[in-house]
Every structure is written in structure tokens, then in C-alpha cells.
Design a protein around this motif. Structure first.
Motif, PDB file in Angstrom:
ATOM      1  N   ASN A 138       0.797  -1.214  -0.010  1.00 45.26           N
ATOM      2  CA  ASN A 138      -0.010  -0.212  -0.029  1.00 45.26           C
ATOM      3  C   ASN A 138       0.689   1.403   0.028  1.00 45.26           C
ATOM      4  O   ASN A 138       0.358   2.073  -0.807  1.00 45.26           O
ATOM      5  CB  ASN A 138      -1.019  -0.187   1.377  1.00 45.26           C
ATOM      6  CG  ASN A 138      -1.864   1.162   1.203  1.00 45.26           C
ATOM      7  OD1 ASN A 138      -1.571   2.129   1.816  1.00 45.26           O
ATOM      8  ND2 ASN A 138      -3.090   1.005   0.498  1.00 45.26           N
ATOM      9  N   GLN A 139       1.752   1.187   0.829  1.00 42.70           N
ATOM     10  CA  GLN A 139       2.749   2.435   1.102  1.00 42.70           C
ATOM     11  C   GLN A 139       4.258   1.943   1.453  1.00 42.70           C
ATOM     12  O   GLN A 139       4.399   1.234   1.985  1.00 42.70           O
ATOM     13  CB  GLN A 139       2.456   3.389   2.159  1.00 42.70           C
ATOM     14  CG  GLN A 139       0.952   4.057   1.676  1.00 42.70           C
ATOM     15  CD  GLN A 139       0.471   5.054   2.714  1.00 42.70           C
ATOM     16  OE1 GLN A 139       0.604   4.799   4.170  1.00 42.70           O
ATOM     17  NE2 GLN A 139       0.221   6.179   2.515  1.00 42.70           N
ATOM     18  N   PHE A 140       5.059   3.047   1.107  1.00 36.88           N
ATOM     19  CA  PHE A 140       6.619   2.922   1.677  1.00 36.88           C
ATOM     20  C   PHE A 140       6.462   3.943   2.580  1.00 36.88           C
ATOM     21  O   PHE A 140       5.900   5.337   2.449  1.00 36.88           O
ATOM     22  CB  PHE A 140       7.353   3.038   0.656  1.00 36.88           C
ATOM     23  CG  PHE A 140       7.691   1.973  -0.274  1.00 36.88           C
ATOM     24  CD1 PHE A 140       7.870   0.629  -0.211  1.00 36.88           C
ATOM     25  CD2 PHE A 140       7.315   2.260  -1.790  1.00 36.88           C
ATOM     26  CE1 PHE A 140       7.941  -0.328  -1.028  1.00 36.88           C
ATOM     27  CE2 PHE A 140       7.352   1.240  -2.688  1.00 36.88           C
ATOM     28  CZ  PHE A 140       7.684   0.128  -2.311  1.00 36.88           C
ATOM     29  N   THR A 141       7.014   3.807   3.831  1.00 38.18           N
ATOM     30  CA  THR A 141       7.420   4.972   4.825  1.00 38.18           C
ATOM     31  C   THR A 141       8.898   5.165   4.522  1.00 38.18           C
ATOM     32  O   THR A 141       9.825   4.224   4.443  1.00 38.18           O
ATOM     33  CB  THR A 141       7.016   4.716   6.270  1.00 38.18           C
ATOM     34  OG1 THR A 141       7.607   3.285   6.566  1.00 38.18           O
ATOM     35  CG2 THR A 141       5.555   4.405   6.470  1.00 38.18           C
ATOM     36  N   ILE A 142       9.231   6.369   4.675  1.00 37.48           N
ATOM     37  CA  ILE A 142      10.641   6.812   4.514  1.00 37.48           C
ATOM     38  C   ILE A 142      11.172   7.843   5.705  1.00 37.48           C
ATOM     39  O   ILE A 142      10.314   8.831   5.774  1.00 37.48           O
ATOM     40  CB  ILE A 142      11.068   7.348   2.865  1.00 37.48           C
ATOM     41  CG1 ILE A 142      10.414   6.620   1.836  1.00 37.48           C
ATOM     42  CG2 ILE A 142      12.669   7.294   2.938  1.00 37.48           C
ATOM     43  CD1 ILE A 142      10.582   6.998   0.609  1.00 37.48           C
ATOM     44  N   VAL A 143      12.222   7.915   6.181  1.00 37.55           N
ATOM     45  CA  VAL A 143      13.027   8.880   6.886  1.00 37.55           C
ATOM     46  C   VAL A 143      14.020   9.359   5.801  1.00 37.55           C
ATOM     47  O   VAL A 143      14.705   8.653   5.441  1.00 37.55           O
ATOM     48  CB  VAL A 143      13.715   8.373   8.136  1.00 37.55           C
ATOM     49  CG1 VAL A 143      14.608   9.489   8.736  1.00 37.55           C
ATOM     50  CG2 VAL A 143      12.757   7.753   9.083  1.00 37.55           C
ATOM     51  N   MET A 144      14.018  10.593   5.621  1.00 37.40           N
ATOM     52  CA  MET A 144      14.576  11.427   4.508  1.00 37.40           C
ATOM     53  C   MET A 144      14.913  12.720   4.591  1.00 37.40           C
ATOM     54  O   MET A 144      13.924  13.284   5.305  1.00 37.40           O
ATOM     55  CB  MET A 144      13.949  10.917   3.035  1.00 37.40           C
ATOM     56  CG  MET A 144      12.726  11.699   2.799  1.00 37.40           C
ATOM     57  SD  MET A 144      12.083  11.123   1.426  1.00 37.40           S
ATOM     58  CE  MET A 144      10.719  12.379   1.123  1.00 37.40           C
ATOM     59  N   TRP A 148      14.801  15.177  -0.899  1.00 38.57           N
ATOM     60  CA  TRP A 148      13.941  14.141  -1.707  1.00 38.57           C
ATOM     61  C   TRP A 148      12.646  14.561  -2.003  1.00 38.57           C
ATOM     62  O   TRP A 148      12.343  13.992  -3.047  1.00 38.57           O
ATOM     63  CB  TRP A 148      13.984  12.766  -0.696  1.00 38.57           C
ATOM     64  CG  TRP A 148      15.163  12.054  -0.757  1.00 38.57           C
ATOM     65  CD1 TRP A 148      16.130  12.091   0.334  1.00 38.57           C
ATOM     66  CD2 TRP A 148      15.844  11.088  -1.885  1.00 38.57           C
ATOM     67  NE1 TRP A 148      17.364  11.064   0.003  1.00 38.57           N
ATOM     68  CE2 TRP A 148      17.144  10.661  -1.490  1.00 38.57           C
ATOM     69  CE3 TRP A 148      15.339  10.877  -3.042  1.00 38.57           C
ATOM     70  CZ2 TRP A 148      17.869   9.776  -2.069  1.00 38.57           C
ATOM     71  CZ3 TRP A 148      15.959  10.083  -3.912  1.00 38.57           C
ATOM     72  CH2 TRP A 148      17.266   9.345  -3.404  1.00 38.57           C
ATOM     73  N   ILE A 149      11.854  15.346  -1.441  1.00 39.02           N
ATOM     74  CA  ILE A 149      10.509  15.322  -1.428  1.00 39.02           C
ATOM     75  C   ILE A 149      10.415  15.752  -3.242  1.00 39.02           C
ATOM     76  O   ILE A 149       9.548  15.391  -3.720  1.00 39.02           O
ATOM     77  CB  ILE A 149       9.907  16.651  -0.577  1.00 39.02           C
ATOM     78  CG1 ILE A 149       9.876  15.953   0.848  1.00 39.02           C
ATOM     79  CG2 ILE A 149       8.415  16.807  -0.868  1.00 39.02           C
ATOM     80  CD1 ILE A 149       9.435  16.981   2.026  1.00 39.02           C
ATOM     81  N   GLN A 150      10.993  17.005  -3.401  1.00 41.17           N
ATOM     82  CA  GLN A 150      10.789  17.348  -4.872  1.00 41.17           C
ATOM     83  C   GLN A 150      11.229  16.194  -5.926  1.00 41.17           C
ATOM     84  O   GLN A 150      10.711  16.126  -7.065  1.00 41.17           O
ATOM     85  CB  GLN A 150      11.470  18.690  -5.001  1.00 41.17           C
ATOM     86  CG  GLN A 150      11.342  19.310  -6.596  1.00 41.17           C
ATOM     87  CD  GLN A 150      11.901  20.524  -6.595  1.00 41.17           C
ATOM     88  OE1 GLN A 150      12.320  21.386  -5.846  1.00 41.17           O
ATOM     89  NE2 GLN A 150      11.783  21.083  -7.844  1.00 41.17           N
ATOM     90  N   ARG A 151      12.453  15.862  -5.647  1.00 44.97           N
ATOM     91  CA  ARG A 151      12.944  14.700  -6.586  1.00 44.97           C
ATOM     92  C   ARG A 151      11.874  13.581  -6.638  1.00 44.97           C
ATOM     93  O   ARG A 151      11.804  13.152  -7.764  1.00 44.97           O
ATOM     94  CB  ARG A 151      14.016  14.227  -5.792  1.00 44.97           C
ATOM     95  CG  ARG A 151      15.302  13.434  -6.722  1.00 44.97           C
ATOM     96  CD  ARG A 151      16.463  13.212  -5.988  1.00 44.97           C
ATOM     97  NE  ARG A 151      17.253  12.507  -6.936  1.00 44.97           N
ATOM     98  CZ  ARG A 151      17.999  12.845  -7.689  1.00 44.97           C
ATOM     99  NH1 ARG A 151      17.704  14.032  -8.461  1.00 44.97           N
ATOM    100  NH2 ARG A 151      18.746  12.125  -8.682  1.00 44.97           N
ATOM    101  N   GLY A 156       6.420  11.296  -9.922  1.00 43.53           N
ATOM    102  CA  GLY A 156       5.200  10.916  -9.764  1.00 43.53           C
ATOM    103  C   GLY A 156       4.805  10.264  -8.596  1.00 43.53           C
ATOM    104  O   GLY A 156       3.769   9.876  -8.366  1.00 43.53           O
ATOM    105  N   TRP A 157       5.748  10.312  -7.614  1.00 36.25           N
ATOM    106  CA  TRP A 157       5.425   9.687  -6.424  1.00 36.25           C
ATOM    107  C   TRP A 157       4.640  10.564  -5.390  1.00 36.25           C
ATOM    108  O   TRP A 157       4.795  11.711  -5.324  1.00 36.25           O
ATOM    109  CB  TRP A 157       6.778   9.215  -5.681  1.00 36.25           C
ATOM    110  CG  TRP A 157       7.377   8.216  -6.347  1.00 36.25           C
ATOM    111  CD1 TRP A 157       7.525   7.931  -7.346  1.00 36.25           C
ATOM    112  CD2 TRP A 157       8.307   7.458  -5.753  1.00 36.25           C
ATOM    113  NE1 TRP A 157       8.315   6.770  -7.668  1.00 36.25           N
ATOM    114  CE2 TRP A 157       8.858   6.351  -6.689  1.00 36.25           C
ATOM    115  CE3 TRP A 157       8.715   7.015  -4.280  1.00 36.25           C
ATOM    116  CZ2 TRP A 157       9.617   5.286  -6.334  1.00 36.25           C
ATOM    117  CZ3 TRP A 157       9.715   5.806  -4.085  1.00 36.25           C
ATOM    118  CH2 TRP A 157      10.189   5.181  -4.966  1.00 36.25           C
ATOM    119  N   GLN A 158       3.398   9.956  -4.906  1.00 42.05           N
ATOM    120  CA  GLN A 158       2.708  10.924  -4.002  1.00 42.05           C
ATOM    121  C   GLN A 158       3.530  10.882  -2.497  1.00 42.05           C
ATOM    122  O   GLN A 158       3.392   9.885  -1.903  1.00 42.05           O
ATOM    123  CB  GLN A 158       1.394  10.365  -3.803  1.00 42.05           C
ATOM    124  CG  GLN A 158       0.547  10.350  -5.175  1.00 42.05           C
ATOM    125  CD  GLN A 158       0.000  11.950  -5.481  1.00 42.05           C
ATOM    126  OE1 GLN A 158      -0.263  12.604  -4.508  1.00 42.05           O
ATOM    127  NE2 GLN A 158      -0.045  12.170  -6.763  1.00 42.05           N
TER     128      GLN A 158
END
Ligand code: COA
Length: 221
Positions: A138-144, A148-151, A156-158
Motif C-alpha cells: 500500500n505504501q512505503f514509509t521513509i525517513v529522508m 528528496w521531496i521534490q525529487r 510522480g510519487w505521492q
């Protein structure tokens, strides 16, 4: 040719030398290059408490050489967000069997950048969405870090923040959840010139559903 190999408990016996190379690459990237000395366990390999039998590795391999990848930890097990950085989550941690935490994404130094063909990072990102779809995640969680957000949005990643960004040791860091979707996979393939499937399921049962061909999905945009 670069392919993204799925390595998990069921087939890691087929990948013992590649896994060793992968942990040594993580040491070079994170301990040496990025200077995250707290990860140094002194053996030239970067391995921590989240490298367990539950961890899935997506390893980019080019001509038998490990050139990048990341790991996925089920959120039903302890994760970086739940145990190391809980302050990055405002409304309680996600613990679901269809949500995995993605971490330690990297490309080896000499294979980075847009000039590298094929671009390894693109294969890793496209293969990640492909894997999520194939495994019905369903989802990936990420600590970043926030750059990275704009990248990720550009391919196309939400990306949904789980809390406010926090300065951790000089890095503006945020916890996010990213939806797994056909649209994100198709857009990643198109925007990064990845031609369809990149995953290798050596020694594993093939996924129960076939992922769609990205070109068909792209016509919808
Ligand atoms: N801070 C800010 N932006 C960064 C960055 C950093 N530490 N690392 C990469 N970027 C961004 C930049 O916009 C960069 O473009 P620029 O070089 O023109 O500034 C862009 O990503 C492309 O990065 P590049 O290094 O050319 O390689 P890539 O696209 O092939 O791979 C990474 C990107 C992140 C996979 C690769 O840089 C890497 O492996 N870095 C080390 C590991 C890492 O820091 N991973 C993330 C934390 S877990």
C-alpha cells in the motif's frame, strides 16, 4: 545491463557474496562518504539492527557488480521511524503488513548522475514501485532529507509528510509515506526512461499478479 534483484530470507543463500559486497558498499557510502560515523561497527560493513531476516533488499546489479539499492523493513517489525526517530511522526506510527519502510538508498559513486546510462537510481526507483505493486503493498514509509521531496514528486510519487521536518545533526529530516500506485510506477518509467520491468526474482515464486506495461498506463496522463 542493470537489474534490480529481490533478495529476502527465502533466497539470500543465493546472494551471499553480493550481500557482503552490498554491506561493504553501504559502509563506503554512509560511513566514509557521508561521514555517518555512528554507523561504523568497525568491520568495513555497514549493518545495523534493521538488517534482520525480515528485511528485503532490492539490489541493483550490473555485470555481477552491486551498484546500488536499498532495503525494505516491514512496519510490523521495529523500524527507524518507530524506534529511532519517533519525533518525526505526529499521529502515531504506521504498523501494517502492506507498508514497508524504505531506507539506505544509494548508488555507488562512480555510477551516479544523469550521464550514467542507464541511470542506476532510475532503475532502483522504478523497480521499487514495480516491487510494491507486485507484492500488493500500500505504501512505503521513509525517513529522508527534505531535498528528496521534490525529487520524488518529479517522478510522480505521492509523498505525504507524517510530521514536521526536524534538524537532525544538521540534516533537515522528515518522515513520509509514499503511495504505491500504477501511476507512480508508470510516471517513473517514462520520466526516467526505464523500459518496463527491471526486477529479478531469483529462487523466489514469481509475483501473483503481473505488473502492467507502463506505456498503456502513460496514455492516461
Ligand atoms: N543533498 C542534497 N541533494 C542531493 C544529495 C545530498 N546529499 N545527494 C544527491 N542530491 C540530489 C542533487 O540534486 C543531485 O544533483 P546535483 O549533483 O546536480 O546537485 C541529484 O540528487 C543527483 O544526485 P547524484 O549524486 O548525481 O546521483 P544519482 O541521481 O545517480 O543518485 C543518490 C542519487 C542519492 C542515490 C546518490 O547521490 C547517492 O547514493 N548518495 C549517497 C547516499 C545517500 O545520501 N542516500 C540518501 C540518504 S539515505
Amino acid at each position: 545491463m542493470v537489474e534490480l534483484h529481490v533478495v529476502c530470507e527465502a533466497n539470500r543463500n543465493l546472494y551471499s557474496s553480493e550481500l557482503d559486497e552490498y554491506f561493504r558498499a553501504r559502509h563506503s557510502v554512509y560511513v566514509v562518504e557521508r561521514g555517518w560515523k555512528e554507523l561504523d561497527r568497525g568491520a568495513g560493513r555497514e549493518i545495523d539492527q534493521f538488517d534482520t531476516p525480515h528485511t528485503i533488499y532490492l539490489m541493483a546489479i550490473e555485470n555481477s557488480r552491486v551498484v546500488g539499492g536499498h532495503r525494505l523493513v516491514p512496519t510490523t517489525e521495529p523500524t527507524m521511524l518507530s524506534t529511532v526517530f519517533p519525533e518525526l511522526v505526529l499521529r502515531g506510527n504506521i504498523r501494517r503488513s502492506d507498508v514497508y519502510e524504505l531506507s539506505r538508498i544509494f548508488v555507488v559513486r562512480d555510477r551516479r548522475g544523469e550521464q550514467a546510462r542507464p541511470q542506476i537510481e532510475s532503475v532502483v526507483l522504478a523497480g521499487t514501485m514495480e516491487f510494491g505493486l507486485a507484492e500488493r503493498m500500500n505504501q512505503f514509509t521513509i525517513v529522508m532529507e527534505t531535498w528528496w521531496i521534490q525529487r520524488l514528486a518529479e517522478i510522480g510519487w505521492q509523498v505525504k509528510p507524517l510530521g514536521l521536518p526536524i534538524n537532525i545533526k544538521g540534516m533537515i529530516t522528515v518522515g513520509v509515506a509514499v503511495d504505491v500506485s500504477e501511476s507512480a510506477w508508470a510516471q517513473t518509467c517514462v520520466r526516467r526512461s526505464v523500459r518496463g520491468s527491471v526486477l529479478v526474482w531469483n529462487g523466489l515464486n514469481p509475483p501473483s499478479i503481473r505488473v502492467p506495461v507502463p506505456r498503456r498506463a502513460v496514455r492516461q496522463f
